[in-house]
Structures are given as C-alpha cells and as structure tokens.
Design a protein around this motif. Structure first.
Motif, mmCIF file in Angstrom:
data_model
loop_
_atom_site.group_PDB
_atom_site.id
_atom_site.type_symbol
_atom_site.label_atom_id
_atom_site.label_comp_id
_atom_site.label_asym_id
_atom_site.label_seq_id
_atom_site.Cartn_x
_atom_site.Cartn_y
_atom_site.Cartn_z
ATOM 1 N N HIS A 1 -4.462 4.065 -8.511
ATOM 2 C CA HIS A 1 -4.786 5.459 -8.828
ATOM 3 C C HIS A 1 -6.294 5.668 -8.747
ATOM 4 C CE1 HIS A 1 -0.725 6.018 -10.500
ATOM 5 N NE2 HIS A 1 -0.871 4.768 -10.901
ATOM 6 N N GLY A 2 -6.728 6.837 -8.309
ATOM 7 C CA GLY A 2 -8.154 7.138 -8.301
ATOM 8 C C GLY A 2 -8.561 8.015 -7.148
ATOM 9 N N HIS A 3 -9.833 7.894 -6.759
ATOM 10 C CA HIS A 3 -10.346 8.746 -5.688
ATOM 11 C C HIS A 3 -11.525 8.087 -4.975
ATOM 12 C CE1 HIS A 3 -12.832 9.798 -9.183
ATOM 13 N NE2 HIS A 3 -13.782 10.046 -8.302
ATOM 14 N N GLN B 1 -12.607 13.501 -1.306
ATOM 15 C CA GLN B 1 -11.713 13.817 -0.202
ATOM 16 C C GLN B 1 -10.440 12.990 -0.201
ATOM 17 O OE1 GLN B 1 -12.133 16.336 1.782
ATOM 18 N NE2 GLN B 1 -14.081 16.865 0.875
ATOM 19 N N THR B 2 -10.470 11.863 -0.851
ATOM 20 C CA THR B 2 -9.301 11.002 -0.888
ATOM 21 C C THR B 2 -8.937 10.808 -2.348
ATOM 22 O OG1 THR B 2 -10.107 9.859 1.071
ATOM 23 C CG2 THR B 2 -8.370 8.781 -0.158
ATOM 24 N N VAL B 3 -7.784 11.326 -2.747
ATOM 25 C CA VAL B 3 -7.363 11.213 -4.137
ATOM 26 C C VAL B 3 -5.894 10.831 -4.201
ATOM 27 C CG1 VAL B 3 -9.058 12.871 -4.996
ATOM 28 C CG2 VAL B 3 -6.826 13.679 -4.306
ATOM 29 N N THR B 4 -5.516 10.178 -5.290
ATOM 30 C CA THR B 4 -4.108 9.840 -5.456
ATOM 31 C C THR B 4 -3.349 10.958 -6.157
ATOM 32 O OG1 THR B 4 -4.497 8.700 -7.546
ATOM 33 C CG2 THR B 4 -4.597 7.372 -5.531
ATOM 34 N N GLU B 5 -4.060 11.910 -6.746
ATOM 35 C CA GLU B 5 -3.481 13.103 -7.368
ATOM 36 C C GLU B 5 -2.358 12.786 -8.346
ATOM 37 O OE1 GLU B 5 -2.621 16.134 -4.497
ATOM 38 O OE2 GLU B 5 -4.569 15.909 -3.557
ATOM 39 N N GLY B 6 -2.543 11.758 -9.153
ATOM 40 C CA GLY B 6 -1.577 11.445 -10.198
ATOM 41 C C GLY B 6 -0.410 10.602 -9.742
ATOM 42 N N THR B 7 -0.199 10.524 -8.438
ATOM 43 C CA THR B 7 0.857 9.682 -7.895
ATOM 44 C C THR B 7 0.208 8.442 -7.323
ATOM 45 O OG1 THR B 7 2.159 11.624 -7.317
ATOM 46 C CG2 THR B 7 2.742 9.565 -6.229
ATOM 47 N N GLY B 8 0.658 7.294 -7.755
ATOM 48 C CA GLY B 8 0.050 6.062 -7.288
ATOM 49 C C GLY B 8 0.292 5.807 -5.820
ATOM 50 N N VAL B 9 -0.581 5.014 -5.225
ATOM 51 C CA VAL B 9 -0.434 4.568 -3.843
ATOM 52 C C VAL B 9 -0.387 3.044 -3.853
ATOM 53 C CG1 VAL B 9 -1.641 6.598 -2.935
ATOM 54 C CG2 VAL B 9 -2.940 4.518 -3.430
ATOM 55 N N ASP B 10 -0.071 2.460 -2.718
ATOM 56 C CA ASP B 10 -0.062 1.008 -2.660
ATOM 57 C C ASP B 10 -0.911 0.440 -1.535
ATOM 58 O OD1 ASP B 10 1.649 1.736 -0.620
ATOM 59 O OD2 ASP B 10 3.319 0.505 -1.284
ATOM 60 N N VAL B 11 -1.610 1.310 -0.783
ATOM 61 C CA VAL B 11 -2.439 0.840 0.317
ATOM 62 C C VAL B 11 -3.768 1.606 0.335
ATOM 63 C CG1 VAL B 11 -2.648 0.591 2.829
ATOM 64 C CG2 VAL B 11 -0.426 0.263 1.733
ATOM 65 N N ILE B 12 -4.856 0.856 0.456
ATOM 66 C CA ILE B 12 -6.179 1.415 0.700
ATOM 67 C C ILE B 12 -6.600 0.863 2.052
ATOM 68 C CG2 ILE B 12 -8.586 1.487 -0.039
ATOM 69 C CD1 ILE B 12 -7.519 0.742 -2.891
#
Length: 156
Positions: free
Chosen positions: A97-99, A109-120
């Motif tokens: 989570h983050g930006h 410009q790049t945010v997870t908007e409260g929903t997690g991601v699994d790839v950066i």
C-alpha cells in the motif's frame, strides 16, 4: 550535569564507549543484477537495481516472516531496456500500500488507493535514481516512491 563532548564521554564511561564503537554509521548496500528472493535478514539494506542484465523479479519475504519494522530501499542504479519488478509472494498477494511521487509535476501519480497491490515495477527506460522504500508492519508493506517521470515506477 551539562552536555559533554563525545571525547569526554568516551574517556569517562567505558561502557558507553563500547556502545558508541558498536554503532554502525553506514548503510548496508547490495547490487541486484538477477532474480532474488529477499529474507528477513535483508532488513535495512539499500538495494541498487541493475536493469542491464535482463528483466527479473525481486521477491519480498512474507510480511509475517519479515515482521514489523522490516524495511528496504530500492534504487535504480543502472538503466537499460529491461523492466525489474518487486513482488509480494503469492501468499501475501495485494498487500503493498502507498504511493509514488514524480518529478514531472510533483503530484502523487501512482497510488494504491486503499486497495493493495502485489507488484512494483521499475519500467524499461526509467531514470537512474528512481527509488522506492518499503516498510512492513508484520501484515502489510507500505511503499513510498520517487521517480523522475510518473510512468517510471508503476504499481499493479
């Protein structure tokens, strides 16, 4: 008792001297050129990413194994035409989570908007010095990134 200089403290308190001498004042760094799976012992490291050796993935430890306080920074050190990804393990999917903020217009410009991601992803053609920092709370990872352009570091 007034403030004392470091020299005075070291001369009068040998136990304190031992503590001072054991403090590390440098950052542990490691260059990454191929796929790597990080472990809990990698906490606190700064990793320099090299895109010239081909596309590859860096896998984070499971958040529960990493534990609260685990942290690392990833800096693009060598730029080439290969993307490099930082990924959560399958069992930890979607827990980043983050930006990220870019230098193009200074906006997040790049945010997870409260929903997690699994790839950066550091995309092909990103700029030397683009970076992300990760901190773990034992359950999730929290990311903060800085990039020259909004497309250089992506979350998915």
């Amino acid at each position: 008792m007034g403030a004392q200089s470091l020299a005075a403290l070291k001369a009068t308190n040998k136990d304190f001297n031992n503590v001072l001498d054991s403090v590390r004042l440098h950052v542990n760094t490691e260059a990454i050129t191929v796929a790597k799976t990080l472990v809990a012992a990698d906490t606190g490291k700064v990793f320099f990413i090299n895109q010239s050796s081909g596309a590859y993935a860096i896998t984070l430890p499971n958040a529960v194994d990493a534990g609260a306080g685990w942290n690392a920074e990833f800096i693009l050190g060598t730029v080439a035409s290969n993307a490099v990804t930082i990924i959560a393990t399958d069992s930890d999917a979607n827990n980043i989570h983050g930006h990220s903020i870019d230098g193009e217009d200074g906006a997040a410009q790049t945010v997870t908007e409260g929903t997690g991601v699994d790839v950066i992803t550091f995309i092909s053609g990103a700029t030397k010095g683009d970076r992300v920092s990760l901190v773990c709370d034992g359950t999730s990872y929290y990311v903060f990134g800085l990039a020259a352009d909004k497309a250089h570091v992506t979350f998915s």
